[in-house]
Motif scaffolding. Structure first.
Motif, mmCIF file in Angstrom:
data_model
loop_
_atom_site.group_PDB
_atom_site.id
_atom_site.type_symbol
_atom_site.label_atom_id
_atom_site.label_comp_id
_atom_site.label_asym_id
_atom_site.label_seq_id
_atom_site.Cartn_x
_atom_site.Cartn_y
_atom_site.Cartn_z
ATOM 1 N N CYS A 85 39.116 61.560 15.527
ATOM 2 C CA CYS A 85 39.415 61.729 16.940
ATOM 3 C C CYS A 85 38.921 63.098 17.388
ATOM 4 O O CYS A 85 39.197 64.110 16.733
ATOM 5 C CB CYS A 85 40.917 61.624 17.174
ATOM 6 S SG CYS A 85 41.457 62.018 18.856
ATOM 7 N N LEU A 86 38.194 63.132 18.487
ATOM 8 C CA LEU A 86 37.652 64.399 19.003
ATOM 9 C C LEU A 86 38.699 65.062 19.895
ATOM 10 O O LEU A 86 38.676 64.961 21.118
ATOM 11 C CB LEU A 86 36.347 64.147 19.753
ATOM 12 C CG LEU A 86 35.237 63.535 18.898
ATOM 13 C CD1 LEU A 86 33.981 63.290 19.725
ATOM 14 C CD2 LEU A 86 34.911 64.436 17.699
ATOM 15 N N VAL A 87 39.615 65.742 19.237
ATOM 16 C CA VAL A 87 40.761 66.364 19.908
ATOM 17 C C VAL A 87 40.316 67.310 21.013
ATOM 18 O O VAL A 87 40.973 67.415 22.057
ATOM 19 C CB VAL A 87 41.624 67.116 18.871
ATOM 20 C CG1 VAL A 87 42.765 67.868 19.536
ATOM 21 C CG2 VAL A 87 42.170 66.145 17.834
ATOM 22 N N VAL A 88 39.217 67.982 20.810
ATOM 23 C CA VAL A 88 38.746 68.980 21.769
ATOM 24 C C VAL A 88 38.457 68.358 23.135
ATOM 25 O O VAL A 88 38.489 69.040 24.166
ATOM 26 C CB VAL A 88 37.490 69.698 21.208
ATOM 27 C CG1 VAL A 88 36.277 68.780 21.212
ATOM 28 C CG2 VAL A 88 37.192 70.970 21.968
ATOM 29 N N GLU A 89 38.196 67.048 23.166
ATOM 30 C CA GLU A 89 37.838 66.377 24.410
ATOM 31 C C GLU A 89 39.033 65.713 25.096
ATOM 32 O O GLU A 89 38.872 65.088 26.137
ATOM 33 C CB GLU A 89 36.771 65.318 24.139
ATOM 34 C CG GLU A 89 35.471 65.901 23.609
ATOM 35 C CD GLU A 89 34.395 64.866 23.347
ATOM 36 O OE1 GLU A 89 33.290 65.254 22.966
ATOM 37 O OE2 GLU A 89 34.664 63.651 23.538
ATOM 38 N N ARG A 90 40.227 65.866 24.533
ATOM 39 C CA ARG A 90 41.384 65.127 25.042
ATOM 40 C C ARG A 90 42.506 66.057 25.509
ATOM 41 O O ARG A 90 42.684 67.134 24.966
ATOM 42 C CB ARG A 90 41.918 64.184 23.964
ATOM 43 C CG ARG A 90 41.020 62.972 23.723
ATOM 44 C CD ARG A 90 41.584 62.103 22.630
ATOM 45 N NE ARG A 90 40.890 60.833 22.512
ATOM 46 C CZ ARG A 90 41.271 59.697 23.076
ATOM 47 N NH1 ARG A 90 42.367 59.684 23.821
ATOM 48 N NH2 ARG A 90 40.594 58.580 22.890
ATOM 49 N N ASP A 91 43.266 65.571 26.475
ATOM 50 C CA ASP A 91 44.457 66.278 26.922
ATOM 51 C C ASP A 91 45.521 66.143 25.838
ATOM 52 O O ASP A 91 45.838 65.014 25.417
ATOM 53 C CB ASP A 91 44.954 65.667 28.233
ATOM 54 C CG ASP A 91 46.260 66.292 28.672
ATOM 55 O OD1 ASP A 91 46.220 67.322 29.356
ATOM 56 O OD2 ASP A 91 47.331 65.744 28.301
#
Length: 280
Positions: A85-91
């Motif tokens: 999961c690309l955490v950097v792109e998510r709220d």
């Protein structure tokens, strides 16, 4: 004893998540991992780390939580992982709720594989600065742990900032699902030891895995962490390689499947199931 999982880009043209999940569980696999890309910028300025043209599955893949939610509904034991999961792109507030909801719906079967990503333009479309991606990931994960474990959670950082909030459901798994870092950057082991629960590299014959496992153990000891399990992506069908990885004490080996129709994928799944049985 090590566990065996599978991974695939769940695309719109491949075998769909429900059928794949059922097939994986029927064949005794422990886990199934889906990656994430919300989109791929058409400019293609950032080169693909694989050194080739970017495969089209990168912009044809389902949202991992939607796909894993569908898989949860038709399975009972199969663990459901993001890889990654690309955490950097998510709220982080929304993401904490998505992960917790999936963990509750599945009965505590989530493995939360995370990463920072490599595509500069993709991140920038989400408002994230590439050079600061790891600091952003760290704060978001720490904030999510607060949301998962506290009735009234709050977090105050450079990139994530909120006063006390109520957010339910909480994950079934105490403290939240295990967080596994998918990265092989220079500071990976310190990051794993500080805010993750394990490491998830991609297999490469050129990578000194034994030395990396030693470095991970040392980072864990410094942080007061006794056990930091390792899951290996991209294991492949070679029996000798499987044996070598098992001898190194890895917790989980993950076989990769192509994003292809069932007639291609299911025979490969059968082959991997045979290899799994031999290894045990």
């Amino acid at each position: 004893m090590a566990e065996f999982g599978i991974s695939m880009f769940p695309t719109d043209y491949a075998i769909q998540p429900i059928e794949l999940a059922r097939a994986a569980e029927e064949r005794g696999f422990e886990s199934m991992f889906f990656p994430e890309h919300t989109h791929i910028p058409a400019s293609r300025k950032t080169p693909f780390p694989g050194g080739t043209e970017l495969p089209k599955e990168y912009w044809h893949t389902h949202d991992p939580f939607v796909a894993l939610g569908a898989a949860a509904a038709v399975t009972k034991k199969l663990k459901l992982g993001t890889g990654v999961c690309l955490v950097v792109e998510r709220d982080p507030i929304t993401l904490a709720k998505e992960v917790a909801s999936l963990d509750m719906i599945s009965g505590g079967r989530v493995i939360f594989g995370i990463g920072a990503g490599w595509n500069v333009e993709e991140m920038e479309n989400h408002g994230a600065v590439f050079k600061r991606r790891w600091k952003i990931v760290r704060e978001k994960i720490l904030a999510m742990r607060q949301i998962w474990t506290r009735e009234a959670a709050e977090f105050h950082g450079e990139f994530v900032n909120f006063d006390p909030i109520w957010s339910f459901p909480k994950p079934v798994q105490a403290g939240g699902p295990p967080i596994i870092l998918g990265s092989q950057s220079p500071r990976t082991f310190d990051r794993v030891a500080e805010y993750c629960d394990g490491w998830m590299p991609i297999y490469s014959p050129r990578y000194d895995l034994a030395a990396s496992l030693k470095a991970l153990a040392e980072a864990g000891m410094k942080a007061g962490r006794r056990k930091l399990p390792v899951s290996m992506f991209g294991v492949g069908p070679k029996e000798e390689r499987i044996k070598t990885l098992l001898d190194l004490g890895l917790e989980r080996l993950i076989f990769g499947l192509p994003p292809a129709p069932r007639d291609t994928v299911l025979p490969m799944l059968d082959k991997y199931a045979e290899l799994k049985a031999k290894a045990r």
